[in-house]
Scaffold this motif. Structure first.
Motif, PDB file in Angstrom:
ATOM      1  N   ARG A   1       6.053   7.164 -24.016  1.00 49.88           N
ATOM      2  CA  ARG A   1       5.333   8.432 -24.097  1.00 49.88           C
ATOM      3  C   ARG A   1       4.770   8.800 -22.725  1.00 49.88           C
ATOM      4  NH1 ARG A   1       5.593  10.997 -29.320  1.00 49.88           N
ATOM      5  NH2 ARG A   1       6.296   9.342 -30.732  1.00 49.88           N
ATOM      6  N   GLY A   2       4.501  10.079 -22.574  1.00 48.87           N
ATOM      7  CA  GLY A   2       4.011  10.572 -21.283  1.00 48.87           C
ATOM      8  C   GLY A   2       2.549  10.327 -21.032  1.00 48.87           C
ATOM      9  N   GLY A   3       1.818   9.729 -21.978  1.00 51.58           N
ATOM     10  CA  GLY A   3       0.398   9.485 -21.776  1.00 51.58           C
ATOM     11  C   GLY A   3      -0.118   8.414 -22.693  1.00 51.58           C
ATOM     12  N   ARG A   4      -1.475   8.226 -22.663  1.00 49.76           N
ATOM     13  CA  ARG A   4      -2.118   7.168 -23.436  1.00 49.76           C
ATOM     14  C   ARG A   4      -2.969   7.734 -24.570  1.00 49.76           C
ATOM     15  NH1 ARG A   4      -6.422   2.606 -21.344  1.00 49.76           N
ATOM     16  NH2 ARG A   4      -5.817   0.937 -22.772  1.00 49.76           N
ATOM     17  N   SER A   5      -2.865   9.007 -24.830  1.00 51.58           N
ATOM     18  CA  SER A   5      -3.662   9.619 -25.879  1.00 51.58           C
ATOM     19  C   SER A   5      -3.340   9.000 -27.233  1.00 51.58           C
ATOM     20  CB  SER A   5      -3.401  11.126 -25.913  1.00 51.58           C
ATOM     21  OG  SER A   5      -3.925  11.701 -27.085  1.00 51.58           O
ATOM     22  N   GLY A   6      -4.371   8.888 -28.062  1.00 50.97           N
ATOM     23  CA  GLY A   6      -4.158   8.371 -29.398  1.00 50.97           C
ATOM     24  C   GLY A   6      -3.227   9.228 -30.229  1.00 50.97           C
ATOM     25  N   GLU A   7      -3.035  10.469 -29.808  1.00 48.49           N
ATOM     26  CA  GLU A   7      -2.127  11.353 -30.528  1.00 48.49           C
ATOM     27  C   GLU A   7      -0.707  10.800 -30.510  1.00 48.49           C
ATOM     28  OE1 GLU A   7      -0.988  14.487 -32.867  1.00 48.49           O
ATOM     29  OE2 GLU A   7      -3.010  13.826 -32.315  1.00 48.49           O
ATOM     30  N   HIS A   8      -0.346  10.090 -29.437  1.00 49.35           N
ATOM     31  CA  HIS A   8       0.996   9.502 -29.354  1.00 49.35           C
ATOM     32  C   HIS A   8       1.185   8.435 -30.434  1.00 49.35           C
ATOM     33  CE1 HIS A   8       1.745  11.748 -25.766  1.00 49.35           C
ATOM     34  NE2 HIS A   8       0.823  11.108 -25.056  1.00 49.35           N
ATOM     35  N   ALA A   9       0.168   7.612 -30.627  1.00 49.02           N
ATOM     36  CA  ALA A   9       0.251   6.590 -31.678  1.00 49.02           C
ATOM     37  C   ALA A   9       0.317   7.245 -33.053  1.00 49.02           C
ATOM     38  CB  ALA A   9      -0.960   5.654 -31.592  1.00 49.02           C
ATOM     39  N   ARG A  10      -0.438   8.330 -33.244  1.00 52.37           N
ATOM     40  CA  ARG A  10      -0.418   8.998 -34.543  1.00 52.37           C
ATOM     41  C   ARG A  10       0.937   9.635 -34.802  1.00 52.37           C
ATOM     42  NH1 ARG A  10      -5.186  13.061 -36.182  1.00 52.37           N
ATOM     43  NH2 ARG A  10      -4.330  14.311 -34.466  1.00 52.37           N
ATOM     44  N   GLN A  11       1.553  10.189 -33.766  1.00 52.98           N
ATOM     45  CA  GLN A  11       2.884  10.778 -33.934  1.00 52.98           C
ATOM     46  C   GLN A  11       3.910   9.715 -34.295  1.00 52.98           C
ATOM     47  OE1 GLN A  11       3.737  12.892 -30.334  1.00 52.98           O
ATOM     48  NE2 GLN A  11       2.227  14.512 -30.724  1.00 52.98           N
ATOM     49  N   PHE A  12       3.816   8.547 -33.684  1.00 54.49           N
ATOM     50  CA  PHE A  12       4.787   7.493 -33.982  1.00 54.49           C
ATOM     51  C   PHE A  12       4.599   6.973 -35.407  1.00 54.49           C
ATOM     52  CE2 PHE A  12       5.936   3.023 -34.316  1.00 54.49           C
ATOM     53  CZ  PHE A  12       7.247   3.039 -33.849  1.00 54.49           C
ATOM     54  N   LEU A  13       3.353   6.703 -35.788  1.00 52.99           N
ATOM     55  CA  LEU A  13       3.099   6.096 -37.095  1.00 52.99           C
ATOM     56  C   LEU A  13       3.284   7.083 -38.236  1.00 52.99           C
ATOM     57  CD1 LEU A  13      -0.021   3.940 -36.181  1.00 52.99           C
ATOM     58  CD2 LEU A  13       2.304   3.131 -36.599  1.00 52.99           C
ATOM     59  N   GLY A  14       3.051   8.381 -37.979  1.00 50.82           N
ATOM     60  CA  GLY A  14       3.236   9.376 -39.034  1.00 50.82           C
ATOM     61  C   GLY A  14       2.355   9.093 -40.233  1.00 50.82           C
ATOM     62  N   THR A  15       2.966   8.936 -41.398  1.00 47.98           N
ATOM     63  CA  THR A  15       2.213   8.691 -42.635  1.00 47.98           C
ATOM     64  C   THR A  15       2.148   7.208 -42.980  1.00 47.98           C
ATOM     65  OG1 THR A  15       4.231   9.026 -43.938  1.00 47.98           O
ATOM     66  CG2 THR A  15       2.831  10.959 -43.557  1.00 47.98           C
ATOM     67  N   TRP A  16       2.372   6.375 -41.995  1.00 48.92           N
ATOM     68  CA  TRP A  16       2.359   4.924 -42.252  1.00 48.92           C
ATOM     69  C   TRP A  16       1.003   4.486 -42.788  1.00 48.92           C
ATOM     70  CZ3 TRP A  16      -0.607   1.021 -39.910  1.00 48.92           C
ATOM     71  CH2 TRP A  16      -0.226  -0.293 -40.242  1.00 48.92           C
ATOM     72  N   GLN A  17       0.998   3.526 -43.701  1.00 49.59           N
ATOM     73  CA  GLN A  17      -0.229   2.975 -44.274  1.00 49.59           C
ATOM     74  C   GLN A  17      -0.241   1.468 -44.099  1.00 49.59           C
ATOM     75  OE1 GLN A  17      -0.878   4.196 -48.328  1.00 49.59           O
ATOM     76  NE2 GLN A  17       0.042   6.204 -48.025  1.00 49.59           N
ATOM     77  N   GLY A  18      -1.392   0.929 -43.780  1.00 51.13           N
ATOM     78  CA  GLY A  18      -1.493  -0.524 -43.661  1.00 51.13           C
ATOM     79  C   GLY A  18      -2.582  -0.941 -42.688  1.00 51.13           C
TER      80      GLY A  18
END
Length: 539
Positions: free
Chosen positions: A303-320
């Motif tokens: 990803r182009g940055g370290r924003s938490g938004e990148h992690a949220r985009q990758f995980l999507g609707t993941w639960q756990g």
């Protein structure tokens, strides 16, 4: 001297006696000078040996006295490598100096060597038989009888060897029908390309596993008078990456089916076109939990940055459960709004908590930090006991042993923090753990959640070291391609499969492989023996 006094006993005339006396005197003076020079040389060699031995002892003391966390993981790896090289060089110099010091007429016994592990049995063996010059005894002349064999093994390597596959397709004509028949061209990853599967594998493994830039591969080939232009190598990498992308995508899908994940990230310089500089991008890593069933998976996401938004985009609707460090970018995943949409439960990392106290103790020998380290060490000792247990047995072990230690640790931290001034290093170290206490103790309530984030940090470390070689990613697309390839090769390594053998086997099958059977190509679908056997048969 006695030799000169004995000249008077000889029947010599005066002139002869004078000449002989002068000669003897000259010889004695020369012998004395040589003896003095020998003593000086001997003393100098003694001093050199002593200096080398002292330096060797100093290096060994440094090497084996380094605490686990005295340096960063990358610095420690590089330091140990350089230190080991210096120790080996000094040992060789000491041996050489001692050999020069010892008399040439005395046979010096061989220095005993430490035992070593046997060489891997799967490697091919080339036997060299060394027979004595004669089969008759050197003393009595009778025939010798074989009573055994002395076998020693040396490990050797053959550098990359280039060779050519020559495909011959005879053409046959039917004169009545006026048609020509020939065998079809075998499908390949790159249609019409000159690179065979073995060469593509070598390029991909060298670039993404050994972290060698393409210009170095170009130089390696040139030494064998093979011209491989960087532009050609780059084209092969790009096309091979596209062919492998569906396999990497399938790994992402399977990872997101797991209930517990590790997450971490490392900065990667990316070329900024037009500015002549680089900008900071990030390689995010998501790893499966070793304490749960199923093959191990590591997925890299560029990803182009370290924003938490990148992690949220990758995980999507993941639960756990997500195990992370205290980086604020992950907090968005655990917010109330996020919980309503898709529960993502935070797990704390005890390795990071321990590191705070370790740094504090190293800085000022804090007794409070030492007490915290001792208590945290008990938690890890319990985990070591439960390493080989099943989930239910491990949960029982944690309930009986880990929970009391955690309760006592929390009580001690709370009391100690109340009497500690704000703003200091001690307060910060305790606050790190206390503020995250619910996330820190969740692992002990189960038998399948991990205690720390070390598994993903250990997986991402080779890339952090390797980027010192390739310096930067050329573009965002190049970073994404690298992430996909690292995902495949890294997952193969985690599952004990030879990445090169797996990649070669997969590249051979991909051109005609149906998407409905993509799971059979994953780097854990077949035992490592099958992949290696197939690779050996192809060779």
């Amino acid at each position: 001297m006695k030799a000169l006094s004995q000249l008077d006993e000889l029947n010599l005339d005066a002139a002869a006696k004078t000449q002989v006396a002068a000669l003897v005197q000259a010889l004695l003076e020369q012998a004395n000078k040589e003896a003095e020079k020998y003593q000086v040389d001997l003393q100098a060699k003694d001093l050199k040996i002593q200096a080398l031995i002292l330096e060797l002892a100093h290096l060994r003391r440094i090497r084996y006295g380094v605490r686990n966390e005295a340096l960063s993981s990358i610095q420690r790896d590089l330091f140990q490598e350089a230190c080991n090289e210096d120790i080996a060089a000094l040992e060789a110099e000491v041996e050489q100096a001692e050999d020069e010091h010892s008399s040439s007429t005395v046979t010096k016994p061989k220095r005993p060597r430490a035992g070593r592990q046997p060489l891997p049995p799967h490697l091919p063996r080339i036997e060299h038989r060394h027979e004595p010059e004669s089969c008759q005894c050197g003393r009595c002349g009778k025939d010798l009888v074989k009573i055994g064999e002395d076998i020693t093994e040396q490990l050797d390597v053959e550098p990359a060897k280039f060779f050519v596959h020559r495909h011959i397709r005879p053409q046959y004509a039917c004169r009545p029908c006026e048609t020509i028949t020939a065998a079809p061209i075998p499908p390949a990853i790159i249609d019409g390309g000159m690179a065979a599967v073995g060469l593509l594998t070598w390029v991909m493994v060298s670039k993404y596993l050994d972290h060698l830039p393409l210009y170095r591969l170009e130089q390696i080939a040139a030494r064998d008078h093979v011209i491989l232009a960087r532009s050609t190598l780059a084209e092969w990498v790009g096309r091979t990456g596209v062919a492998l992308q569906p396999v990497a995508d399938r790994l992402i899908e399977m990872l997101l089916e797991r209930g517990t994940l590790h997450a971490d990230e490392t900065p990667v310089p990316q070329l900024d076109p037009g500015s002549g500089k680089t900008k900071r991008a990030y390689l995010w890593a998501y790893r499966s939990n070793d304490l749960e069933e199923g093959p191990r998976i590591i997925v890299f996401d560029y990803r182009g940055g370290r924003s938490g938004e990148h992690a949220r985009q990758f995980l999507g609707t993941w639960q756990g459960h997500l195990l992370v460090d205290d980086y604020g970018g992950y907090k968005v995943l655990f917010s109330a709004a996020r919980q309503e949409a898709s529960p993502c439960i935070e797990l704390g990392c005890w390795a990071h908590a321990r590191r705070k106290f370790f740094d504090l103790h190293k800085a000022n020998a804090s007794s409070m930090a030492l007490e915290a380290l001792t208590r945290i060490g008990k938690l890890y000792a319990i985990e070591q006991q439960g390493k080989a247990l099943g989930i239910e047995a491990r949960q029982q072990l944690r309930a009986e042993q880990s929970q009391p230690v955690l309760d006592a640790l929390h009580q001690w931290l709370t009391q100690t923090r109340a009497s500690t001034a704000n703003g200091g290093g001690s307060a910060k170290a305790m606050d790190y753990t206390l503020k995250r206490w619910p996330a820190m103790i969740r692992y002990a309530e189960t038998g399948h959640l991990p205690i720390d984030n070390n598994p993903v940090e250990n997986t991402i470390r080779p890339i952090a070291l390797g980027k010192k070689n390739w310096l930067f990613a050329g573009s965002e697309r190049a970073g994404q391609r690298a992430a996909a390839i690292q995902t495949l090769l890294g997952t193969a390594k985690l599952n004990g499969i030879d990445p090169a053998a797996w990649l070669r086997d997969t590249l051979e099958k991909l051109p005609t492989w149906p998407n409905s059977r993509i799971d059979e190509l994953l780097p854990f679908a077949r035992p490592v023996e099958d992949v290696k056997t197939q690779h050996d048969n192809d060779g």
